[in-house]
Design an enzyme around this catalytic site. Structure first.
Site, short mmCIF file in Angstrom:
data_model
loop_
_atom_site.label_atom_id
_atom_site.label_comp_id
_atom_site.label_asym_id
_atom_site.label_seq_id
_atom_site.Cartn_x
_atom_site.Cartn_y
_atom_site.Cartn_z
N ARG A 43 0.97 -1.21 0.10
CA ARG A 43 0.02 0.16 0.02
C ARG A 43 0.93 1.31 -0.27
O ARG A 43 0.69 2.24 -0.63
CB ARG A 43 -0.90 0.06 1.14
CG ARG A 43 -2.11 -0.98 1.17
CD ARG A 43 -2.85 -1.01 2.27
NE ARG A 43 -4.05 -1.75 2.35
CZ ARG A 43 -4.84 -2.09 3.44
NH1 ARG A 43 -4.69 -1.25 4.33
NH2 ARG A 43 -5.74 -3.00 3.21
N ASP A 152 -14.91 8.75 12.74
CA ASP A 152 -13.73 7.92 12.15
C ASP A 152 -12.45 8.76 12.05
O ASP A 152 -12.57 9.83 12.13
CB ASP A 152 -14.17 7.38 10.80
CG ASP A 152 -13.17 5.81 10.50
OD1 ASP A 152 -13.96 4.83 10.87
OD2 ASP A 152 -12.18 5.99 10.23
C1 LIG Z 1 -13.11 -2.67 10.31
S1 LIG Z 1 -13.58 -1.13 10.44
C2 LIG Z 1 -15.14 -1.20 11.33
C3 LIG Z 1 -16.54 -0.65 10.99
C4 LIG Z 1 -17.66 -0.95 11.78
N1 LIG Z 1 -17.45 -0.27 13.11
C5 LIG Z 1 -17.89 -2.12 11.79
O1 LIG Z 1 -17.92 -2.80 12.75
O2 LIG Z 1 -18.52 -2.68 10.60
C6 LIG Z 1 -12.68 -0.32 11.26
C7 LIG Z 1 -12.65 1.31 11.35
O3 LIG Z 1 -12.00 1.89 12.48
C8 LIG Z 1 -11.36 2.98 11.92
N2 LIG Z 1 -10.18 3.52 13.17
C9 LIG Z 1 -9.10 2.82 13.01
N3 LIG Z 1 -8.35 3.53 13.98
C10 LIG Z 1 -9.12 4.34 14.55
C11 LIG Z 1 -8.79 5.17 15.51
N4 LIG Z 1 -7.87 5.42 16.27
N5 LIG Z 1 -9.70 6.19 15.71
C12 LIG Z 1 -10.84 6.10 15.35
N6 LIG Z 1 -11.22 5.35 14.14
C13 LIG Z 1 -10.36 4.18 13.85
C14 LIG Z 1 -10.96 2.61 10.80
O4 LIG Z 1 -10.50 3.97 9.92
C15 LIG Z 1 -12.04 1.87 10.26
O5 LIG Z 1 -13.10 2.66 9.38
#
Ligand SMILES: C[S@@+](CC[C@H](N)C(=O)[O-])C[C@H]1O[C@@H](n2cnc3c(N)ncnc32)[C@H](O)[C@@H]1O
Length: 281
Positions: A43, A152
């Site tokens: 990436r 997010d």
């Molecule tokens: C796998 S997705 C989960 C989405 C949703 N909550 C679900 O369960 O379907 C993880 C999300 O966490 C966000 N994320 C990762 N680190 C984060 C942080 N430090 N603060 C806020 N969001 C974060 C990512 O950008 C991503 O959109």
């Protein structure tokens, strides 16, 4: 190895990988495992080419000096996993629908402000799923006092979420009584867009769970699903403590299927079963 350290062609050196890991931990709270190395390198290789950089050392320096806020956003997009879908882990939405809606209707219709929070909302499917449940059951008067905060750390997913546009197949898979909330997109026959009644309930905002939160609450329910799993244990435990501070008493906490609410906050929550907790004190 060239004078600039590890290169796109030659792979990444252990020290450059260690630097990237520490930036991810510092900026996002995310722990990158060794297994993710090749995915991350592929990436980031695109970023290096785009920036015209020869090596990962220059790239880590760019991030470390804080000279490029824009590149930090790109790095966040490379490091995060954004997989999500409507009504993922449906028992949380069943709980909202059967256990919380009656009380929300009562309080919101007499003018009380009710707030929900989707704290790692990715491309919006999670907060919009909750919004569809609210829009389906609440009176107009109650709805005018209910809001969902959706946040997010990845600005790219937030942009997609704000458009509220999804492939038509996602609407076809939705529950029959909620399908009416998906309307044909004026831009693309293969896509649908969510109805204003649903969209207007959700406010999207950039927020980093690993830093200070500009939120006060109190929230009736918080979704923090499939994100804590990327954080080391101490960051996870701090997170549950912080959520306990902004949840309403008796508020609901929904977490991801492979996550566990542990540490000092544990005594403040009652386990409701299957990744659902209630704040008791
Ligand atoms: C796998 S997705 C989960 C989405 C949703 N909550 C679900 O369960 O379907 C993880 C999300 O966490 C966000 N994320 C990762 N680190 C984060 C942080 N430090 N603060 C806020 N969001 C974060 C990512 O950008 C991503 O959109």
């Amino acid at each position: 190895m060239s004078a600039v350290g590890s290169t796109v062609a030659g792979g990444i050196s252990d020290s450059d990988f260690a630097s990237l890991r520490s930036i991810a931990l510092r900026e996002l709270g995310i722990e990158i495992s060794g297994e993710k190395k090749s995915l991350l390198v592929s990436r980031l290789a695109k970023r290096l080419r785009h920036l015209g950089l020869d090596g990962f050392s220059e790239y880590t320096e760019l991030l470390n000096t804080g000279q490029s806020a824009e590149e930090l956003e790109e790095f966040v997009a490379c490091v995060t996993t954004n997989v999500t879908r409507f009504f993922r882990e449906p028992h949380h939405f069943d709980h909202l629908e059967t256990q919380l809606i009656p009380d929300i209707e009562k309080r919101a219709s007499r003018g009380e402000q009710v707030r929900l929070w989707s704290s790692a909302c990715s491309t919006g499917e999670e907060p919009y799923s909750a919004a569809m449940i609210l829009a389906r059951h609440l009176s107009d008067r109650a709805l005018s006092n209910v809001k969902i905060l959706a946040s997010d750390v990845n600005v790219k997913v937030l942009e997609a979420a704000q458009s509220a546009e999804y492939p038509k197949s996602e609407a076809d898979a939705a529950r029959a009584d909620l399908r009416g909330f998906f309307q044909p997109s004026p831009n693309d026959p293969g896509r649908v867009v969510l109805a204003d009644k649903v969209r207007n309930l959700v406010t999207f905002r950039y927020m980093n769970l690993a830093k200070t939160w500009p939120v006060r609450g109190p929230f009736d329910a918080i979704f923090c699903r499939n994100v804590a799993i990327y954080f080391p244990q101490n960051v996870q435990e701090d997170l549950w403590v912080k959520f306990a501070k902004v949840l309403r008493k008796n508020g609901s906490m929904y977490i991801g299927h492979s996550e566990r609410l542990a540490g000092p906050a544990n005594t403040r929550f009652r386990f409701l079963g299957s990744t659902m907790y209630q704040l008791t004190n």
